[in-house]
Design a protein around this motif. Structure first.
Motif, mmCIF file in Angstrom:
data_model
loop_
_atom_site.group_PDB
_atom_site.id
_atom_site.type_symbol
_atom_site.label_atom_id
_atom_site.label_comp_id
_atom_site.label_asym_id
_atom_site.label_seq_id
_atom_site.Cartn_x
_atom_site.Cartn_y
_atom_site.Cartn_z
ATOM 1 N N ASN A 159 0.808 -1.225 0.000
ATOM 2 C CA ASN A 159 0.000 0.000 0.000
ATOM 3 C C ASN A 159 0.839 1.273 0.000
ATOM 4 O O ASN A 159 0.309 2.364 -0.199
ATOM 5 N N LEU A 160 2.131 1.163 0.252
ATOM 6 C CA LEU A 160 2.989 2.340 0.380
ATOM 7 C C LEU A 160 3.501 2.804 -0.977
ATOM 8 O O LEU A 160 3.999 2.012 -1.772
ATOM 9 N N ILE A 161 3.390 4.117 -1.244
ATOM 10 C CA ILE A 161 3.974 4.748 -2.425
ATOM 11 C C ILE A 161 4.719 5.990 -1.952
ATOM 12 O O ILE A 161 4.159 6.807 -1.218
ATOM 13 N N VAL A 162 5.974 6.134 -2.374
ATOM 14 C CA VAL A 162 6.773 7.297 -2.017
ATOM 15 C C VAL A 162 7.371 7.880 -3.285
ATOM 16 O O VAL A 162 8.013 7.169 -4.064
ATOM 17 N N ALA A 163 7.129 9.174 -3.510
ATOM 18 C CA ALA A 163 7.721 9.890 -4.628
ATOM 19 C C ALA A 163 8.727 10.886 -4.068
ATOM 20 O O ALA A 163 8.416 11.639 -3.137
ATOM 21 N N ALA A 164 9.946 10.913 -4.618
ATOM 22 C CA ALA A 164 11.034 11.715 -4.070
ATOM 23 C C ALA A 164 11.376 12.873 -4.992
ATOM 24 O O ALA A 164 11.357 12.738 -6.216
ATOM 25 N N GLY A 165 11.705 14.010 -4.384
ATOM 26 C CA GLY A 165 12.108 15.190 -5.129
ATOM 27 C C GLY A 165 12.443 16.310 -4.181
ATOM 28 O O GLY A 165 13.139 16.114 -3.185
ATOM 29 N N SER A 166 11.916 17.518 -4.458
ATOM 30 C CA SER A 166 12.134 18.635 -3.535
ATOM 31 C C SER A 166 11.476 18.352 -2.194
ATOM 32 O O SER A 166 11.942 18.806 -1.152
ATOM 33 N N HIS A 167 10.381 17.606 -2.230
ATOM 34 C CA HIS A 167 9.698 17.066 -1.058
ATOM 35 C C HIS A 167 9.379 15.614 -1.357
ATOM 36 O O HIS A 167 9.700 15.116 -2.444
ATOM 37 N N HIS A 168 8.764 14.930 -0.425
ATOM 38 C CA HIS A 168 8.291 13.581 -0.663
ATOM 39 C C HIS A 168 6.774 13.585 -0.680
ATOM 40 O O HIS A 168 6.140 14.162 0.208
ATOM 41 N N TRP A 169 6.203 12.966 -1.710
ATOM 42 C CA TRP A 169 4.765 12.706 -1.744
ATOM 43 C C TRP A 169 4.581 11.269 -1.273
ATOM 44 O O TRP A 169 5.087 10.338 -1.883
ATOM 45 N N ILE A 170 3.831 11.062 -0.209
ATOM 46 C CA ILE A 170 3.692 9.737 0.392
ATOM 47 C C ILE A 170 2.218 9.355 0.469
ATOM 48 O O ILE A 170 1.389 10.121 0.965
ATOM 49 N N SER A 171 1.911 8.167 -0.043
ATOM 50 C CA SER A 171 0.570 7.594 0.094
ATOM 51 C C SER A 171 0.698 6.249 0.794
ATOM 52 O O SER A 171 1.590 5.465 0.473
ATOM 53 N N ARG A 172 -0.190 5.997 1.747
ATOM 54 C CA ARG A 172 -0.183 4.715 2.452
ATOM 55 C C ARG A 172 -1.440 3.898 2.147
ATOM 56 O O ARG A 172 -1.726 2.922 2.847
ATOM 57 N N ASP A 173 -2.169 4.299 1.113
ATOM 58 C CA ASP A 173 -3.373 3.555 0.720
ATOM 59 C C ASP A 173 -3.434 3.389 -0.798
ATOM 60 O O ASP A 173 -4.472 3.518 -1.408
ATOM 61 N N ARG A 174 -2.273 3.127 -1.421
ATOM 62 C CA ARG A 174 -2.151 2.875 -2.855
ATOM 63 C C ARG A 174 -2.599 4.053 -3.714
ATOM 64 O O ARG A 174 -3.125 3.876 -4.806
ATOM 65 N N GLY A 175 -2.385 5.260 -3.222
ATOM 66 C CA GLY A 175 -2.592 6.428 -4.061
ATOM 67 C C GLY A 175 -3.910 7.148 -3.911
ATOM 68 O O GLY A 175 -4.169 8.104 -4.651
ATOM 69 N N ARG A 176 -4.764 6.762 -2.974
ATOM 70 C CA ARG A 176 -6.042 7.464 -2.805
ATOM 71 C C ARG A 176 -5.830 8.806 -2.110
ATOM 72 O O ARG A 176 -6.448 9.800 -2.465
ATOM 73 N N TRP A 177 -4.962 8.817 -1.077
ATOM 74 C CA TRP A 177 -4.670 10.050 -0.355
ATOM 75 C C TRP A 177 -3.155 10.194 -0.240
ATOM 76 O O TRP A 177 -2.433 9.207 -0.148
ATOM 77 N N TRP A 178 -2.687 11.436 -0.232
ATOM 78 C CA TRP A 178 -1.256 11.715 -0.225
ATOM 79 C C TRP A 178 -0.916 12.737 0.852
ATOM 80 O O TRP A 178 -1.741 13.582 1.204
ATOM 81 N N ARG A 179 0.284 12.636 1.368
ATOM 82 C CA ARG A 179 0.796 13.613 2.316
ATOM 83 C C ARG A 179 2.147 14.127 1.809
ATOM 84 O O ARG A 179 2.949 13.366 1.290
ATOM 85 N N ILE A 180 2.372 15.411 1.937
ATOM 86 C CA ILE A 180 3.630 16.016 1.523
ATOM 87 C C ILE A 180 4.520 16.210 2.742
ATOM 88 O O ILE A 180 4.089 16.786 3.745
ATOM 89 N N THR A 181 5.755 15.705 2.657
ATOM 90 C CA THR A 181 6.721 15.857 3.743
ATOM 91 C C THR A 181 8.021 16.412 3.176
ATOM 92 O O THR A 181 8.214 16.478 1.959
#
Length: 627
Positions: free
Chosen positions: A265-287
């Motif tokens: 279920n985890l998706i992490v996109a890396a760049g200037s920040h990280h876009w993280i979803s823990r439900d296969r992309g339904r909701w995302w959090r920016i860190t």
């Protein structure tokens, strides 16, 4: 787990960062932005004067990395079909049964033998009109940036699906294309997604959903049925969850990302920040990004252990790596700092991970490995190619293959492989003892035999259903036989070589396990034009090395043979390339020399015995220590 690789950069929204990013990847500065052209170096520049560099020969071994082959491609940007090599790797993805894809700037290579050989699906010049190709061209002005294979949930399912993220530099549009394989490889004629944003990556969290990231413009496209291009939809920005008490207005469009990875279920996109979803992309959090500058690449081996890295070439070249053990909620400081930008990372287990980097303009590339979760790193490969892509696949219950692909200064590509012994003993695991058979020089038209043993080191019974050889090699085995092997049991196996022609011979003897899959035993032999049996068999005609037992649980017996007095060095290395012990160093008389190596104080794993004598280097021997 990581699927592919990548492209990085940003829009005028963060112009200050863009200046850094245009230099951060010597391989891929680019054009993008909301209709704006902001790149200075796309396509990547071809050097007028090449630095001094060396391209290895296929089959050569550098420490624990084997060089597999050179990748060739051309580009229509120059006159003629053979004037511009452009095989810069951007992604690697494996499907099932040894099948996989390696994307470069303008085409895709495919393997059907577990990555040992790669074939260009779109060779140039194009085939003649009377032999049309089913693979439509992806030549300039189309540039590939990423590729990902659709997860296969049913092993017997033979339809491979590959998503390609590309950019049209003439129309300034990002596109998603689809490759299907069902008997033949077909590039689907209809563009699956077309947008006026640069697509930095694509990702399959499962077999039903796909995401395309316009990571430089803060957009995510989602598709749950690839047969219908109209089903791609832009994920609404309100899908971002802000932390409680946060008073800024950070959204997708205020950040950029370049690489995506995930597990379950985890998706992490890396760049200037990280876009993280823990439900296969339904909701995302920016860190925040792990590094104070930015991150370019990311990989996870499970839902908690991950690695990220990045690099820059201005104002000076540097690279960095960070690790996490809580699913990306927090990251370590820089556990690896390098003088070369990090271009890719691959996490195999919570303890074992790889990082690669380099600069093709300098003919420099390196691979680093950690075996303690990132606490320490060892350089395991130094080459003249910028290593842009890492990937891995489990071969069977005993081994995992790690692949590296890179680009030389003249834009030829190259592929390397190393094998890790990582047995999953919860099931059946077959190994060969020894796991490589080197017949050396064999007289023509004469039978020569070598012996190995197939051993089940797992905890579940397995059944050997077939053993396949060829190319001059055969085994004493009937195709009607099937042999059960309980845990701890072994099957003696005799391999026979014979050929009437001179040359070098290599073949993989394949042992089919009903539960554990295919076990491959590399076999080598050579026949000279005028080979004759030696007049005195007890006197060796060339230096050789023999180790037994192998595997061993404590002590190895090592024998090296010399045809005449010579200076000998015999070193033992671990999989990271670290020198473990020197067994011999100095002048030795001709004949047989036997010594013991006590490895009882070392950890379970693979080691390499490398002998060197004056004028000759026998083949490096792989030693398997089981405790």
């Amino acid at each position: 787990m990581k699927h592919t690789r990548r492209i990085t950069r940003r829009t005028p929204l963060i112009a200050a960062v863009l200046a850094v990013l245009l230099c951060a990847s010597g391989s891929m500065a680019r054009t993008i932005g909301r209709g704006d052209v902001v790149s200075q170096e796309f396509p990547p520049p071809r050097l007028d004067v090449l630095p001094s560099f060396h391209v290895p020969q296929s089959g050569s071994l550098d420490e624990s990395w084997e060089f597999l082959q050179v990748l060739y491609d051309v580009d229509t940007l120059q006159s003629g079909w053979s004037s511009h090599l452009n095989a810069m790797p951007v992604s690697i993805a494996f499907t099932h049964e040894g099948r996989g894809f390696l994307a470069v700037l303008h085409t895709v290579f495919r393997t059907t033998d577990g990555g040992r050989t790669w074939r260009n699906l779109d060779p140039a010049p194009p085939p003649p009109a009377n032999r049309p190709s089913t693979f439509l061209t992806l030549r300039a002005p189309i540039f590939l940036g990423s590729a990902v294979a659709r997860p296969i949930t049913r092993p017997a399912y033979q339809l491979d699906t590959l998503l390609l993220a590309a950019y049209d530099t003439d129309q300034f549009r990002g596109r998603v294309r689809v490759i299907f394989f069902a008997g033949s490889v077909i590039l689907w004629p209809t563009v699956n997604l077309s947008t006026n944003h640069w697509l930095t990556d694509v990702y399959f969290p499962d077999s039903a959903n796909a995401f395309a990231m316009a990571g430089l413009d803060g957009r995510i496209y989602q598709n749950d049925t690839l047969s219908n291009p109209l089903s791609w939809g832009h994920l609404n920005p309100d899908k971002v969850l802000l932390q409680s008490g946060r008073n800024d207005s950070l959204t997708f469009t205020d950040t950029w990302i370049s690489d995506v990875a995930g597990v379950h279920n985890l998706i992490v996109a890396a760049g200037s920040h990280h876009w993280i979803s823990r439900d296969r992309g339904r909701w995302w959090r920016i860190t925040r990004a792990a590094d104070s500058l930015f991150d370019n690449v990311v990989s996870f081996c499970d839902t908690v252990h991950g690695i990220t890295g990045g690099g820059t070439i201005s104002p000076q070249t540097s690279g960095w790596v960070h690790v996490t053990s809580d699913g990306g909620r927090t990251w370590s400081g820089r556990v690896l700092s390098t003088v070369l930008p990090i271009r890719d990372v691959e996490m195999i287990t919570p303890e074992i991970a790889f990082a690669s980097g380099g600069r093709y303009t300098q003919g420099a590339g390196e691979i680093w490995q950690t075996t303690d979760g990132g606490q320490s790193w060892t350089r395991t490969l130094q080459t003249n190619a910028e290593i842009t892509v890492l990937g891995s696949r489990r071969v069977n219950g005993a081994y995992v293959d790690v692949f590296a692909a890179g680009v030389f200064p003249d834009f030829r590509g190259g592929v390397w492989r190393t094998r890790l012994f990582l047995p999953d003993t919860s099931d059946a695991v077959l190994i060969a003892d020894p796991d490589t058979l080197d017949f050396g020089m064999v007289p023509p038209s004469r039978n020569d035999t070598m012996h190995t043993a197939i051993r089940n080191i797992g905890s579940v019974i397995d059944t050997i259903t077939a053993i396949v050889a060829g190319g001059g090699f055969r085994v004493a085995w009937s195709v009607t036989d099937s042999v059960p092997l309980a845990p701890g049991e072994e099957l003696p196996l005799m391999v026979i070589f014979r050929s009437d022609t001179a040359g070098q011979f290599s073949r993989l003897v394949q042992v089919m396990g009903l539960r554990s899959g295919v076990l491959e035993i590399p076999c080598y032999a050579a026949i000279g034009a005028n080979s004759e049996p030696p007049s005195h068999p007890s006197v060796p005609t060339a230096p050789s090395l023999t180790v037994w037992p192998n595997p061993a649980n404590a002590v190895f017996q090592v024998r090296y043979d010399l045809p005449s007095p010579a200076r000998v060095t015999l070193h033992v290395y671990d999989v990271s390339g670290r020198l473990v012990q020197t067994l011999a160093d100095g002048l030795r008389a001709g004949g047989q020399h036997v010594l013991s190596w006590d490895a009882s104080g070392l950890a379970t794993g693979i080691y390499f015995a490398r002998p060197e004598t004056e004028g000759f280097s026998p083949r490096t021997q792989k030693l398997l220590l089981l405790r």
